[in-house]
Design a protein around this motif. Structure first.
Motif, PDB file in Angstrom:
ATOM      1  N   ILE A   4       0.844  -1.202   0.000  1.00  0.00           N
ATOM      2  CA  ILE A   4       0.000   0.000   0.000  1.00  0.00           C
ATOM      3  C   ILE A   4       0.878   1.249   0.000  1.00  0.00           C
ATOM      4  O   ILE A   4       0.597   2.220  -0.706  1.00  0.00           O
ATOM      5  N   GLY A   5       1.965   1.233   0.761  1.00  0.00           N
ATOM      6  CA  GLY A   5       2.888   2.364   0.791  1.00  0.00           C
ATOM      7  C   GLY A   5       3.530   2.616  -0.559  1.00  0.00           C
ATOM      8  O   GLY A   5       3.669   3.758  -0.995  1.00  0.00           O
ATOM      9  N   TRP A   6       3.917   1.543  -1.248  1.00  0.00           N
ATOM     10  CA  TRP A   6       4.521   1.683  -2.574  1.00  0.00           C
ATOM     11  C   TRP A   6       3.518   2.239  -3.579  1.00  0.00           C
ATOM     12  O   TRP A   6       3.867   3.094  -4.393  1.00  0.00           O
ATOM     13  N   ILE A   7       2.272   1.775  -3.531  1.00  0.00           N
ATOM     14  CA  ILE A   7       1.237   2.284  -4.448  1.00  0.00           C
ATOM     15  C   ILE A   7       0.959   3.762  -4.165  1.00  0.00           C
ATOM     16  O   ILE A   7       0.899   4.583  -5.083  1.00  0.00           O
ATOM     17  N   ALA A   8       0.806   4.099  -2.896  1.00  0.00           N
ATOM     18  CA  ALA A   8       0.561   5.494  -2.518  1.00  0.00           C
ATOM     19  C   ALA A   8       1.725   6.378  -2.967  1.00  0.00           C
ATOM     20  O   ALA A   8       1.516   7.468  -3.514  1.00  0.00           O
ATOM     21  N   ALA A   9       2.936   5.907  -2.752  1.00  0.00           N
ATOM     22  CA  ALA A   9       4.123   6.669  -3.148  1.00  0.00           C
ATOM     23  C   ALA A   9       4.148   6.878  -4.660  1.00  0.00           C
ATOM     24  O   ALA A   9       4.421   7.989  -5.140  1.00  0.00           O
ATOM     25  N   ALA A  10       3.863   5.837  -5.419  1.00  0.00           N
ATOM     26  CA  ALA A  10       3.879   5.945  -6.887  1.00  0.00           C
ATOM     27  C   ALA A  10       2.809   6.919  -7.382  1.00  0.00           C
ATOM     28  O   ALA A  10       3.078   7.767  -8.236  1.00  0.00           O
ATOM     29  N   LEU A  11       1.600   6.807  -6.847  1.00  0.00           N
ATOM     30  CA  LEU A  11       0.510   7.679  -7.297  1.00  0.00           C
ATOM     31  C   LEU A  11       0.782   9.140  -6.977  1.00  0.00           C
ATOM     32  O   LEU A  11       0.615  10.015  -7.835  1.00  0.00           O
ATOM     33  N   LEU A  17       4.124  14.559 -12.583  1.00  0.00           N
ATOM     34  CA  LEU A  17       4.788  14.456 -13.879  1.00  0.00           C
ATOM     35  C   LEU A  17       4.045  15.214 -14.978  1.00  0.00           C
ATOM     36  O   LEU A  17       4.681  15.953 -15.737  1.00  0.00           O
ATOM     37  N   PRO A  18       2.712  15.095 -15.102  1.00  0.00           N
ATOM     38  CA  PRO A  18       2.014  15.854 -16.159  1.00  0.00           C
ATOM     39  C   PRO A  18       2.228  17.369 -16.045  1.00  0.00           C
ATOM     40  O   PRO A  18       2.407  18.047 -17.053  1.00  0.00           O
ATOM     41  N   GLN A  19       2.245  17.893 -14.820  1.00  0.00           N
ATOM     42  CA  GLN A  19       2.465  19.334 -14.639  1.00  0.00           C
ATOM     43  C   GLN A  19       3.875  19.713 -15.060  1.00  0.00           C
ATOM     44  O   GLN A  19       4.076  20.742 -15.722  1.00  0.00           O
ATOM     45  N   ALA A  20       4.851  18.905 -14.696  1.00  0.00           N
ATOM     46  CA  ALA A  20       6.232  19.192 -15.067  1.00  0.00           C
ATOM     47  C   ALA A  20       6.396  19.160 -16.588  1.00  0.00           C
ATOM     48  O   ALA A  20       7.010  20.057 -17.175  1.00  0.00           O
ATOM     49  N   ILE A  21       5.822  18.167 -17.238  1.00  0.00           N
ATOM     50  CA  ILE A  21       5.911  18.061 -18.700  1.00  0.00           C
ATOM     51  C   ILE A  21       5.241  19.250 -19.370  1.00  0.00           C
ATOM     52  O   ILE A  21       5.800  19.870 -20.273  1.00  0.00           O
ATOM     53  N   LYS A  22       4.028  19.579 -18.905  1.00  0.00           N
ATOM     54  CA  LYS A  22       3.287  20.706 -19.484  1.00  0.00           C
ATOM     55  C   LYS A  22       4.046  22.015 -19.310  1.00  0.00           C
ATOM     56  O   LYS A  22       4.126  22.824 -20.236  1.00  0.00           O
ATOM     57  N   THR A  23       4.620  22.216 -18.139  1.00  0.00           N
ATOM     58  CA  THR A  23       5.350  23.455 -17.866  1.00  0.00           C
ATOM     59  C   THR A  23       6.581  23.569 -18.757  1.00  0.00           C
ATOM     60  O   THR A  23       6.864  24.634 -19.310  1.00  0.00           O
ATOM     61  N   VAL A  24       7.306  22.481 -18.913  1.00  0.00           N
ATOM     62  CA  VAL A  24       8.506  22.498 -19.754  1.00  0.00           C
ATOM     63  C   VAL A  24       8.131  22.732 -21.217  1.00  0.00           C
ATOM     64  O   VAL A  24       8.762  23.532 -21.911  1.00  0.00           O
ATOM     65  N   LYS A  25       7.079  22.055 -21.680  1.00  0.00           N
ATOM     66  CA  LYS A  25       6.650  22.197 -23.081  1.00  0.00           C
ATOM     67  C   LYS A  25       6.172  23.607 -23.397  1.00  0.00           C
ATOM     68  O   LYS A  25       6.560  24.200 -24.393  1.00  0.00           O
ATOM     69  N   GLU A  26       5.282  24.128 -22.556  1.00  0.00           N
ATOM     70  CA  GLU A  26       4.629  25.407 -22.834  1.00  0.00           C
ATOM     71  C   GLU A  26       5.396  26.620 -22.316  1.00  0.00           C
ATOM     72  O   GLU A  26       5.111  27.741 -22.723  1.00  0.00           O
ATOM     73  N   LYS A  27       6.317  26.395 -21.385  1.00  0.00           N
ATOM     74  CA  LYS A  27       7.044  27.493 -20.745  1.00  0.00           C
ATOM     75  C   LYS A  27       6.087  28.558 -20.193  1.00  0.00           C
ATOM     76  O   LYS A  27       6.358  29.749 -20.259  1.00  0.00           O
ATOM     77  N   ASN A  28       4.977  28.072 -19.681  1.00  0.00           N
ATOM     78  CA  ASN A  28       3.940  28.949 -19.140  1.00  0.00           C
ATOM     79  C   ASN A  28       3.673  28.545 -17.698  1.00  0.00           C
ATOM     80  O   ASN A  28       3.194  27.444 -17.445  1.00  0.00           O
ATOM     81  N   LEU A  68      12.418  16.187  -7.525  1.00  0.00           N
ATOM     82  CA  LEU A  68      12.950  16.502  -8.853  1.00  0.00           C
ATOM     83  C   LEU A  68      11.880  17.149  -9.732  1.00  0.00           C
ATOM     84  O   LEU A  68      12.123  18.181 -10.359  1.00  0.00           O
ATOM     85  N   PHE A  69      10.687  16.534  -9.780  1.00  0.00           N
ATOM     86  CA  PHE A  69       9.594  17.086 -10.590  1.00  0.00           C
ATOM     87  C   PHE A  69       9.208  18.479 -10.105  1.00  0.00           C
ATOM     88  O   PHE A  69       9.041  19.414 -10.894  1.00  0.00           O
ATOM     89  N   ALA A  70       9.046  18.634  -8.786  1.00  0.00           N
ATOM     90  CA  ALA A  70       8.641  19.924  -8.226  1.00  0.00           C
ATOM     91  C   ALA A  70       9.720  20.979  -8.462  1.00  0.00           C
ATOM     92  O   ALA A  70       9.410  22.140  -8.735  1.00  0.00           O
ATOM     93  N   SER A  71      10.975  20.575  -8.381  1.00  0.00           N
ATOM     94  CA  SER A  71      12.076  21.513  -8.613  1.00  0.00           C
ATOM     95  C   SER A  71      12.088  22.014 -10.049  1.00  0.00           C
ATOM     96  O   SER A  71      12.395  23.189 -10.299  1.00  0.00           O
ATOM     97  N   ILE A  72      11.759  21.144 -10.988  1.00  0.00           N
ATOM     98  CA  ILE A  72      11.676  21.554 -12.393  1.00  0.00           C
ATOM     99  C   ILE A  72      10.615  22.639 -12.554  1.00  0.00           C
ATOM    100  O   ILE A  72      10.853  23.684 -13.151  1.00  0.00           O
ATOM    101  N   VAL A  73       9.433  22.387 -12.005  1.00  0.00           N
ATOM    102  CA  VAL A  73       8.335  23.347 -12.126  1.00  0.00           C
ATOM    103  C   VAL A  73       8.693  24.647 -11.400  1.00  0.00           C
ATOM    104  O   VAL A  73       8.479  25.737 -11.940  1.00  0.00           O
ATOM    105  N   LEU A  74       9.260  24.551 -10.211  1.00  0.00           N
ATOM    106  CA  LEU A  74       9.633  25.745  -9.463  1.00  0.00           C
ATOM    107  C   LEU A  74      10.704  26.550 -10.201  1.00  0.00           C
ATOM    108  O   LEU A  74      10.620  27.779 -10.282  1.00  0.00           O
TER     109      LEU A  74
END
Length: 81
Positions: A4-11, A17-28, A68-74
């Motif tokens: 359960i901990g591994w599933i919660a951690a993964a989710l 990830l979608p926010q990081a990808i969108k931010t990098v792509k759109e630079k918005n 890592l993901f949050a740092s990219i967006v920040l």
């Protein structure tokens, strides 16, 4: 129960990830709060440190990746504000 901990951690980790990808792509980052993302990134860093202190592998790994993901967006928020 560890499963359960591994599933919660993964989710919760890969939900950023979608926010990081969108931010990098759109630079918005206009819809992202600098205060919220700064506090969130700091909080994730501290959860990561706590995971190392108590030796909890799911907590460590999930927060390393989330940090890592949050740092990219920040970083993008600071660069494109």
């Amino acid at each position: 129960m560890a499963f359960i901990g591994w599933i919660a951690a993964a989710l919760t980790t890969f939900s950023f990830l979608p926010q990081a990808i969108k931010t990098v792509k759109e630079k918005n980052t206009s819809g992202i709060s600098l205060g919220m993302y700064s506090m969130f990134t700091a909080g994730v860093f501290l959860w990561m440190v706590y995971g190392f202190i108590i030796g909890d592998i799911p907590l460590m790994l999930s927060n390393i990746v989330t940090f890592l993901f949050a740092s990219i967006v920040l970083t993008m928020k600071l660069k494109y504000k």
